[in-house]
Every structure is written in structure tokens, then in C-alpha cells.
Motif scaffolding. Structure first.
Motif, PDB file in Angstrom:
ATOM      1  N   ALA A 170       7.731   0.669  -6.146  1.00 13.48           N
ATOM      2  CA  ALA A 170       7.333   1.251  -4.854  1.00 13.48           C
ATOM      3  C   ALA A 170       6.635   2.593  -5.067  1.00 13.48           C
ATOM      4  O   ALA A 170       5.738   2.968  -4.307  1.00 13.48           O
ATOM      5  N   HIS A 182      12.718  -1.662   7.138  1.00 12.26           N
ATOM      6  CA  HIS A 182      12.347  -1.727   5.723  1.00 12.26           C
ATOM      7  C   HIS A 182      11.982  -0.341   5.180  1.00 12.26           C
ATOM      8  O   HIS A 182      12.384   0.038   4.081  1.00 12.26           O
ATOM      9  N   MET A 183      11.224   0.423   5.955  1.00 10.07           N
ATOM     10  CA  MET A 183      10.784   1.752   5.476  1.00 10.07           C
ATOM     11  C   MET A 183      11.987   2.684   5.286  1.00 10.07           C
ATOM     12  O   MET A 183      12.071   3.401   4.288  1.00 10.07           O
ATOM     13  N   VAL A 235       8.183  10.596  -2.017  1.00  8.58           N
ATOM     14  CA  VAL A 235       7.835   9.231  -1.561  1.00  8.58           C
ATOM     15  C   VAL A 235       8.933   8.695  -0.640  1.00  8.58           C
ATOM     16  O   VAL A 235       8.659   8.087   0.391  1.00  8.58           O
ATOM     17  N   PHE A 272      -1.253   5.446  10.149  1.00  7.95           N
ATOM     18  CA  PHE A 272      -1.227   4.220   9.343  1.00  7.95           C
ATOM     19  C   PHE A 272      -2.606   3.578   9.277  1.00  7.95           C
ATOM     20  O   PHE A 272      -3.291   3.482  10.310  1.00  7.95           O
ATOM     21  N   PHE A 330       4.223  -8.924  -3.375  1.00  8.38           N
ATOM     22  CA  PHE A 330       5.301  -8.196  -2.679  1.00  8.38           C
ATOM     23  C   PHE A 330       6.516  -9.103  -2.463  1.00  8.38           C
ATOM     24  O   PHE A 330       7.658  -8.677  -2.629  1.00  8.38           O
ATOM     25  N   GLN A 362       8.312  -9.488  -5.625  1.00  9.01           N
ATOM     26  CA  GLN A 362       9.052  -8.242  -5.920  1.00  9.01           C
ATOM     27  C   GLN A 362      10.367  -8.203  -5.134  1.00  9.01           C
ATOM     28  O   GLN A 362      11.418  -7.888  -5.678  1.00  9.01           O
ATOM     29  N   GLY A 375      14.174   1.238   2.428  1.00  2.00           N
ATOM     30  CA  GLY A 375      13.418   1.369   1.162  1.00  2.00           C
ATOM     31  C   GLY A 375      13.428   2.814   0.689  1.00  2.00           C
ATOM     32  O   GLY A 375      13.685   3.108  -0.483  1.00  2.00           O
ATOM     33  N   TRP A 402      13.984  -8.376  -6.826  1.00  2.00           N
ATOM     34  CA  TRP A 402      14.840  -7.203  -6.522  1.00  2.00           C
ATOM     35  C   TRP A 402      16.238  -7.656  -6.094  1.00  2.00           C
ATOM     36  O   TRP A 402      17.244  -7.245  -6.652  1.00  2.00           O
ATOM     37  N   LYS A 450       0.764  -4.895  11.047  1.00  2.00           N
ATOM     38  CA  LYS A 450       2.084  -5.394  10.629  1.00  2.00           C
ATOM     39  C   LYS A 450       3.177  -4.763  11.484  1.00  2.00           C
ATOM     40  O   LYS A 450       4.127  -5.415  11.894  1.00  2.00           O
ATOM     41  N   VAL A 458      12.300  -2.415 -10.996  1.00  2.00           N
ATOM     42  CA  VAL A 458      11.552  -3.075  -9.907  1.00  2.00           C
ATOM     43  C   VAL A 458      11.389  -2.103  -8.729  1.00  2.00           C
ATOM     44  O   VAL A 458      10.329  -2.037  -8.106  1.00  2.00           O
TER      45      VAL A 458
HETATM   46  C1  HEM Z   1      11.163  -3.089  -4.213  1.00  5.31           C
HETATM   47  C2  HEM Z   1      10.923  -3.957  -3.269  1.00  5.31           C
HETATM   48  C3  HEM Z   1       9.964  -3.710  -2.122  1.00  5.31           C
HETATM   49  C4  HEM Z   1       9.126  -4.620  -1.582  1.00  5.31           C
HETATM   50  C5  HEM Z   1       8.993  -6.043  -2.021  1.00  5.31           C
HETATM   51  C6  HEM Z   1       8.368  -3.979  -0.547  1.00  5.31           C
HETATM   52  C7  HEM Z   1       7.413  -4.587   0.247  1.00  5.31           C
HETATM   53  C8  HEM Z   1       6.592  -3.939   1.137  1.00  5.31           C
HETATM   54  C9  HEM Z   1       5.458  -4.506   1.794  1.00  5.31           C
HETATM   55  C10 HEM Z   1       4.990  -5.917   1.630  1.00  5.31           C
HETATM   56  C11 HEM Z   1       4.899  -3.556   2.556  1.00  5.31           C
HETATM   57  C12 HEM Z   1       3.626  -3.672   3.417  1.00  5.31           C
HETATM   58  C13 HEM Z   1       2.419  -3.367   2.550  1.00  5.31           C
HETATM   59  C14 HEM Z   1       1.375  -4.415   2.686  1.00  5.31           C
HETATM   60  O1  HEM Z   1       1.683  -5.577   2.973  1.00  5.31           O
HETATM   61  O2  HEM Z   1       0.209  -4.074   2.435  1.00  5.31           O
HETATM   62  C15 HEM Z   1       5.675  -2.376   2.413  1.00  5.31           C
HETATM   63  C16 HEM Z   1       5.417  -1.197   3.037  1.00  5.31           C
HETATM   64  C17 HEM Z   1       6.191  -0.098   2.940  1.00  5.31           C
HETATM   65  N1  HEM Z   1       7.285   0.051   2.145  1.00  5.31           N
HETATM   66 FE1  HEM Z   1       8.086  -1.331   0.931  1.00  5.31          FE
HETATM   67  N2  HEM Z   1       8.773  -2.685  -0.454  1.00  5.31           N
HETATM   68  C18 HEM Z   1       9.749  -2.459  -1.397  1.00  5.31           C
HETATM   69  C19 HEM Z   1      10.401  -1.284  -1.652  1.00  5.31           C
HETATM   70  C20 HEM Z   1      10.193  -0.120  -0.945  1.00  5.31           C
HETATM   71  C21 HEM Z   1      10.780   1.150  -1.265  1.00  5.31           C
HETATM   72  C22 HEM Z   1      11.764   1.420  -2.412  1.00  5.31           C
HETATM   73  C23 HEM Z   1      10.291   2.039  -0.377  1.00  5.31           C
HETATM   74  C24 HEM Z   1      10.591   3.508  -0.366  1.00  5.31           C
HETATM   75  C25 HEM Z   1       9.683   4.405  -0.088  1.00  5.31           C
HETATM   76  C26 HEM Z   1       9.434   1.334   0.541  1.00  5.31           C
HETATM   77  C27 HEM Z   1       8.785   1.885   1.628  1.00  5.31           C
HETATM   78  C28 HEM Z   1       7.740   1.312   2.306  1.00  5.31           C
HETATM   79  C29 HEM Z   1       6.918   2.007   3.260  1.00  5.31           C
HETATM   80  C30 HEM Z   1       7.081   3.448   3.714  1.00  5.31           C
HETATM   81  C31 HEM Z   1       5.945   1.113   3.665  1.00  5.31           C
HETATM   82  C32 HEM Z   1       4.824   1.324   4.692  1.00  5.31           C
HETATM   83  C33 HEM Z   1       3.701   2.206   4.342  1.00  5.31           C
HETATM   84  C34 HEM Z   1       3.318   2.493   2.945  1.00  5.31           C
HETATM   85  O3  HEM Z   1       2.825   1.579   2.227  1.00  5.31           O
HETATM   86  O4  HEM Z   1       3.532   3.647   2.544  1.00  5.31           O
HETATM   87  N3  HEM Z   1       9.378   0.033   0.158  1.00  5.31           N
HETATM   88  N4  HEM Z   1       6.693  -2.642   1.540  1.00  5.31           N
END
Ligand code: HEM
Length: 203
Positions: free
Chosen positions: A151, A53-54, A21, A35, A111, A114, A57, A118, A42, A147
Motif C-alpha cells: 500500500a 476500507h480507507m 500514508v 480524489f 488489487f 493482494q 487500511g 493478505w 468508486k 503485502v
Molecule cells: C493490502 C491490501 C490492500 C488492498 C488489496 C487494497 C485495495 C485497494 C483498492 C483496489 C483501492 C482503489 C484503487 C483503485 O482501484 O484504483 C484502494 C484504495 C485505497 N486504499 Fe487500499 N488496499 C489495501 C491496503 C490498504 C492500506 C494498508 C491502506 C492504508 C493507507 C489503504 C488505503 C487506501 C486508500 C486511502 C485508498 C483510496 C485512495 C488512495 O489510493 O490513496 N489500503 N485500495
């Protein structure tokens, strides 16, 4: 010895999946042709913030288990600081990603909550270790890791939904997923920490 082997046998698939992941998250920051529309819009609205963020994250998913593994070594502090900066960036960037052009308002709220929880748990963990409160530091960081696991659970539930879900209820499912993916691990970890603290108090 046997117990140790079983522990690794059980942890290995989880570790491989989390790494998958994480790597997928990082690679999607530049390779996002496939996507879905909801995420593509977005990305268009947030061409820098969303990829940042990606990447951060994805890195958080690798750094947090590493920091936990390094507990009790001199590396814990160094890698912990790198992870803290990474999580702060991933958490702050998560808020606009959550709020801009959301699938539903409920999913955006899930989100955003979260992201806020976090960062707050990260701040509590840093604040408590600065004051040498080891137990509070451990509790805050374990809840922060719970938390983070949201993801991963989010994508697991999404995958299961794609296999067995009813398409016309997708928005309801998505909103629920945005809350329970991180809410359930957080409640489970907080309960476990509470029971553990009670047992320590009694014995
Ligand atoms: C823990 C707090 C986190 C929050 C609040 C958060 C929030 C978000 C939000 C709001 C989106 C867009 C999805 C949508 O609106 O439908 C997103 C997408 C994404 N996030 Fe995070 N995220 C977090 C953690 C992570 C982590 C740890 C990763 C590691 C993989 C990550 C990777 C991604 C990726 C790759 C996307 C874009 C595509 C997908 O859903 O696979 N995020 N995130």
C-alpha cells in the motif's frame, strides 16, 4: 550503541512516511474532495465500503509495526488480535473496491489478488499460532506485513510516475503498479525467510 543509533536514523524516515500514508488514508475517508475521477466514481458506487476500507487500511499500517514491535511482551497478543480484526475488514472490503469500476481489469486483478493473499496469510498466521507453530506464525505474519507494505510502495511508485512518467502509458503503469507494489516485497521476504531457514538447518 552506535549501531542502534544508525538503525533508528534509517528507520525513522520510513516510520514517518508510513505514518503519513496511514493518516492520509484515514483522513481521505471523509475528506476526499480532491480524489481523482477514477476513485471518485468508486466512492460514489461504494459510499460505505470504500471509506471503511480507507480507515481500516490506514489503521493496519499503524497497527502492524506496533504488533511487531511488541513481540515478546504481553501486549503482542492483545494488539495482535485488534490488528487481525482490522486487517480482516480492510482485506474483505478491498475486494469490492478493487472490482467495482476499475481503472483496468489487470489493476483490478492485482488489487483483488493482494487482498486475497493478505487475508490468506493472516489466516495462516492465526492458524499456526493456535497450534503453537512459532516459526510458521512468524513467517506468515512477516509475509503479511510485506503485502501490507504494498500500500505504501504503490503510492511511492505512483508519485514517481507523476514526476517522470509518460501520461499516455498511465493505464499500463497503473496495472503494473497494482501487482509489483506488493509482489516484490512478498517475493523478497519469502526468499529471505527461505534462506534464513536453510542457514538454521545447516548450522
Ligand atoms: C493490502 C491490501 C490492500 C488492498 C488489496 C487494497 C485495495 C485497494 C483498492 C483496489 C483501492 C482503489 C484503487 C483503485 O482501484 O484504483 C484502494 C484504495 C485505497 N486504499 Fe487500499 N488496499 C489495501 C491496503 C490498504 C492500506 C494498508 C491502506 C492504508 C493507507 C489503504 C488505503 C487506501 C486508500 C486511502 C485508498 C483510496 C485512495 C488512495 O489510493 O490513496 N489500503 N485500495
Amino acid at each position: 550503541m552506535i549501531g542502534g543509533v544508525w538503525r533508528w536514523l534509517m528507520l525513522a524516515p520510513a516510520g514517518i512516511f508510513v505514518t503519513y500514508v496511514a493518516v492520509r488514508g484515514i483522513s481521505e475517508s471523509y475528506d476526499n474532495e480532491g480524489f481523482p475521477e477514477a476513485l471518485a466514481v468508486k466512492l460514489e458506487a461504494l459510499p460505505v465500503i470504500f471509506p471503511v476500507h480507507m480507515v481500516t487500511g490506514g489503521a493496519a499500517l499503524l497497527l502492524i509495526p506496533l504488533v511487531l514491535y511488541l513481540r515478546g511482551t504481553r501486549w503482542h497478543r492483545l494488539v495482535g488480535r485488534i490488528a487481525a480484526v482490522d486487517i480482516a475488514i480492510a482485506g474483505v472490503t478491498a475486494i469490492p473496491v478493487a472490482l467495482v469500476l476499475p481503472v483496468t481489469n489487470m489493476s483490478a486483478a492485482g488489487f483483488a489478488a493482494q487482498g486475497l493473499v493478505w487475508i490468506t496469510l493472516l489466516a495462516c498466521g492465526i492458524w499456526s499460532i493456535r497450534r503453537r507453530r512459532l516459526f510458521a506464525h512468524r513467517a506468515a505474519m512477516l509475509m503479511m506485513a510485506a503485502v501490507t507494505s504494498g500500500a505504501v510502495f504503490f503510492r511511492v511508485y505512483l508519485g514517481l510516475w507523476k514526476m517522470v512518467g509518460v501520461p499516455r502509458h498511465f493505464e499500463t503503469f497503473y496495472a503494473l503498479d497494482a501487482w509489483i507494489a506488493w509482489g516484490l516485497p512478498l517475493v523478497a521476504t519469502a526468499t529471505w525467510l527461505h534462506l534464513h531457514a536453510l542457514r538454521r538447518h545447516v548450522s
